[in-house]
Scaffold this active site. Sequence first.
Site, PDB file in Angstrom:
ATOM      1  N   HIS B 191       2.690  -1.599  -2.548  1.00 18.53           N
ATOM      2  CA  HIS B 191       2.894  -2.926  -2.293  1.00 18.53           C
ATOM      3  C   HIS B 191       2.753  -3.637  -3.619  1.00 18.53           C
ATOM      4  O   HIS B 191       1.450  -3.294  -3.961  1.00 18.53           O
ATOM      5  CB  HIS B 191       2.225  -3.481  -1.207  1.00 18.53           C
ATOM      6  CG  HIS B 191       2.387  -4.934  -0.982  1.00 18.53           C
ATOM      7  ND1 HIS B 191       3.354  -5.586  -0.298  1.00 18.53           N
ATOM      8  CD2 HIS B 191       1.418  -6.102  -1.346  1.00 18.53           C
ATOM      9  CE1 HIS B 191       3.348  -6.957  -0.427  1.00 18.53           C
ATOM     10  NE2 HIS B 191       2.208  -7.318  -0.899  1.00 18.53           N
ATOM     11  N   GLY B 200       3.393  -9.524   2.223  1.00 22.19           N
ATOM     12  CA  GLY B 200       4.606  -9.768   2.402  1.00 22.19           C
ATOM     13  C   GLY B 200       5.451 -10.380   1.354  1.00 22.19           C
ATOM     14  O   GLY B 200       5.184  -9.463   0.248  1.00 22.19           O
ATOM     15  N   LEU B 226       2.662  -4.954   9.123  1.00 22.20           N
ATOM     16  CA  LEU B 226       3.012  -5.196   7.580  1.00 22.20           C
ATOM     17  C   LEU B 226       2.059  -5.178   6.790  1.00 22.20           C
ATOM     18  O   LEU B 226       1.256  -6.181   6.925  1.00 22.20           O
ATOM     19  CB  LEU B 226       3.679  -6.420   7.641  1.00 22.20           C
ATOM     20  CG  LEU B 226       4.642  -6.683   6.140  1.00 22.20           C
ATOM     21  CD1 LEU B 226       5.651  -5.682   5.926  1.00 22.20           C
ATOM     22  CD2 LEU B 226       5.297  -8.075   5.981  1.00 22.20           C
ATOM     23  N   ASP B 227       2.060  -4.283   5.717  1.00 23.76           N
ATOM     24  CA  ASP B 227       0.993  -4.225   4.691  1.00 23.76           C
ATOM     25  C   ASP B 227      -0.352  -4.238   5.329  1.00 23.76           C
ATOM     26  O   ASP B 227      -1.169  -4.535   4.267  1.00 23.76           O
ATOM     27  CB  ASP B 227       1.331  -5.474   3.755  1.00 23.76           C
ATOM     28  CG  ASP B 227       2.733  -5.487   2.985  1.00 23.76           C
ATOM     29  OD1 ASP B 227       3.185  -4.470   2.867  1.00 23.76           O
ATOM     30  OD2 ASP B 227       2.943  -6.630   2.730  1.00 23.76           O
ATOM     31  N   ALA B 228      -0.619  -3.471   6.247  1.00 25.45           N
ATOM     32  CA  ALA B 228      -1.933  -3.552   6.689  1.00 25.45           C
ATOM     33  C   ALA B 228      -2.434  -2.182   6.996  1.00 25.45           C
ATOM     34  O   ALA B 228      -3.334  -1.812   7.716  1.00 25.45           O
ATOM     35  CB  ALA B 228      -1.975  -4.231   8.375  1.00 25.45           C
TER      36      ALA B 228
END
Lengths: 283, 283, 283, 283
Positions: B191, B200, B226-228
């Site tokens: 990311h 995001g 998401l992205d976690a």
Amino acid sequence: MRTFRLVIACPDGIGIVAKVSNFLATYNGWITEASHHSDSHSGWFFMRHEIRADSLPFDLDGFRQAFTPIAKEFSMEWRITDSACRKRVILMASRESHCLADLLHRWHSGELECDIPCVIANHDELRSMVEWHGIPYFHIPVEPACKSEAFAAITRLVREQSADAIVLARYMQILPATLCQEFAQRVINIHHSFLPSFVGAKPYHQASLRGVKLIGATCHYVTQELDAGPIIEQDVVRVSHRDRIEDMVRLGKDVEKMVLSRGLRYHLEDRVLVHDNKTVVFD
Amino acid sequence: MRTFRLVIACPDGIGIVAKVSNFLATYNGWITEASHHSDSHSGWFFMRHEIRADSLPFDLDGFRQAFTPIAKEFSMEWRITDSACRKRVILMASRESHCLADLLHRWHSGELECDIPCVIANHDELRSMVEWHGIPYFHIPVEPACKSEAFAAITRLVREQSADAIVLARYMQILPATLCQEFAQRVINIHHSFLPSFVGAKPYHQASLRGVKLIGATCHYVTQELDAGPIIEQDVVRVSHRDRIEDMVRLGKDVEKMVLSRGLRYHLEDRVLVHDNKTVVFD
Amino acid sequence: MRTFRLVIACPDGIGIVAKVSNFLATYNGWITEASHHSDSHSGWFFMRHEIRADSLPFDLDGFRQAFTPIAKEFSMEWRITDSACRKRVILMASRESHCLADLLHRWHSGELECDIPCVIANHDELRSMVEWHGIPYFHIPVEPACKSEAFAAITRLVREQSADAIVLARYMQILPATLCQEFAQRVINIHHSFLPSFVGAKPYHQASLRGVKLIGATCHYVTQELDAGPIIEQDVVRVSHRDRIEDMVRLGKDVEKMVLSRGLRYHLEDRVLVHDNKTVVFD
Amino acid sequence: MRTFRLVIACPDGIGIVAKVSNFLATYNGWITEASHHSDSHSGWFFMRHEIRADSLPFDLDGFRQAFTPIAKEFSMEWRITDSACRKRVILMASRESHCLADLLHRWHSGELECDIPCVIANHDELRSMVEWHGIPYFHIPVEPACKSEAFAAITRLVREQSADAIVLARYMQILPATLCQEFAQRVINIHHSFLPSFVGAKPYHQASLRGVKLIGATCHYVTQELDAGPIIEQDVVRVSHRDRIEDMVRLGKDVEKMVLSRGLRYHLEDRVLVHDNKTVVFD
């Protein structure tokens, strides 16, 4: 939490970890931290355990007695230390205050676990700062004419105070070889360059002249060869054409402080093992 | 040198290291690397050994059989892998080439020890670059109208290729939950922000708007949120008011490449252990 | 060397630099440092000159008078300051000593060019350290029941002391909106996370929970929205699974000190220009 | 956006900036970037402007003619370049692919604004990679017996191709003095150490032997004295006792790539000014 620190260096071989961890398990030792390093180049093995003191049925002497057969079997260089026995560290300084102030604050706020029996300086400027911390300050001038007397006095003092380590916090004087030998691997210096670049005097001037884009600092054990002892820690900071020598000095101070305090912390926690003029640092 | 990697996570306790190292010593295992971590917060213990394969009398199955009683005794989550069995890694990309080119070059020059059975992309731009490396390129467009068909095709392909891991090299599409679950802890994403900042879309725009002085990248395992997912590796680079968004994008690319390749390398060498949505990385 | 600092922000256009540098050349101004920034996004132009005071035929008022027509022509937001007029900086602290001790040492050793008329703290622990530096210490407790009285007293004190800036050196209390407004762009805070991650309380706990691989600190101007003001400076330090929260706190302290002292130095030297909740820092 | 870059070095004095910015304002030059540096040590002044080409009524020759009187008045060393005239950069390599692949990818993806008329290598391994990019590859072996012929051929080729710059992307051969002189400040080398540490061969071996805690890379202009030319860019990466020489080589490659590509970018954008064997880099 009180811990024992078992630090081992020996020729590598099969079964060392098993023997040591068996020993610890037999006595119900609660290992809180374990580090191993096998150096394929030198063929040596390095190991550090931190064990809860209250989990073992030993004091240090008892541990030493019980562990000696294993140590002999594997020709270990080893030591066991007790986190509750704070090391006695003498700080030596000159006129520059930044490293000394930094170490004193870390000690005062409980971050550096050691005793500081005294500060020795070849100038008197930093007395008030040191004494505010409740630490005795010895001003021992080191003039060319009386150098040997000065270092004799320093040596006496260091012995009287039963120092475990000496930290040269920008002391700016070269210690006599005898003192280096007597305190081998226990005199810690901060050199204000990224060694082996810029050995000796005025490293920031040398750095400016060469036009480097990073300057650094090096924390190392003092040996008889100037700025050539085993390196414990290093770091750098970016500089540019905009930075004059006085800016490099200012920027460098922050790196010096950080590198010296990290290096000293590793030493105090028995994280540094020296072999072949190099260090293993179990950070 | 061929090695076996023994990776263990279990509730902490006394005697684990002794039991494991005894086991290895009994069979004359030559340990080349050993790492331990005792997490006082969760009460879990993590351990990784790298052992010369030729020093042991086992193949992987033999090892598994012999070790299972110990694993049961300590309720271990564990695995043993063979450095000679290269993991099969499918790379997924979109239009941006920097991460893909970086991974392909590292693989081609022998730095990344894995097989790359294919590259899957939702655009066709990077085909020639991939095929020059002798790797099949599958162009599977992901249009809003045909998303589920696209991901069904991808899932089939991933299964056919017996992929051990999937790397999202700036793939820019959100994987379906089913794929995340099937490949839990085996889908690696990069990311382009220093998570948890700027989750995001368009993180560099978000960073520019907030006026941060460092931008970063995060390599993490993909989970359904998401992205976690668990973070494997992160790094940052300094920016200033002079850097427009397009400069941030350019500077960020270098961080993304570095962070993804380091994260993937840790994964390939079985250095990453996941617990409680966090990682232990024995680097 | 005494200098004047001319700091300008205005809508971008052709001829600004020419007009300003002509003005300076006409009066034989010796420019020792010049920085320009043209922000293509906002269409604003930023400029900072440092000029030898003895090269100009003006005092500050004379300069202001002579320069005003140019400033009007280009709708400049501008200021001229004199390096010889040291800013008056009030430090506010709580119980944690590291940032305060660091700033005091930098000030005491001549590195930070400012006056410190007093330290205000909501606890009394740091009194002796402050008073050793010859600086008055005001202990103003901030209990829930008497918050408004406390901040009224603080506001009075800050006004009486003609403070140019307020530094929250880990003050741990939220300033009232009125004080933030009265001292807009002059209240400097150090937040112990890499903003915008981990706004608010206990950022190291949040960081540990999320499993990040770097922790950081952020120096910013205080606005009414918590931890959302313009960022002056940030930095990070690497952490790993081995670092418990207390290790993060310890490692973070060093980053906090560095970031705060750098940010304050930029502010004192008039190197920070604020526009649209972002900063231009001419370092 | 097409820009002209005006780069100036001259003895410092009052009125230089005014004269130059007046000149630009007179012709309605739209300055997109301006950098100044006054070196108090050498008494020299350095300046770089980036100006929108379409805002000026000149082509390069017209600019040169109009500006020459000012340049003479202040004894300027100066140049004006056009961002639309891409520099012609010859890359030289040996067997190691990492720096070459990195530069080629940056060029191919549009990040590096230059033309690459050819790659010259003393081995043939990298031909296919280069030719995939559509760039001619010249294999010119440099054997001890035929060194002078080889370098004569290289010199001919470099002249034929009208190269503006030569990049030694881990070329591993020492260029003859004549070539260094003919291309003074246009031959860029990447040395795999943090100079001035570890000049010459096998710097990673030297670093390992000395036990440093950081290794680095240095991008510099080549002069006749080995590894002693003006430094353009440097960076470092942390290593530890765990890193064997082969790990240092691997970690170092990433630093080499980053440092070389940054240095080359500065050069291509006319951001580097050389004075007294040091560089001013307006980044």
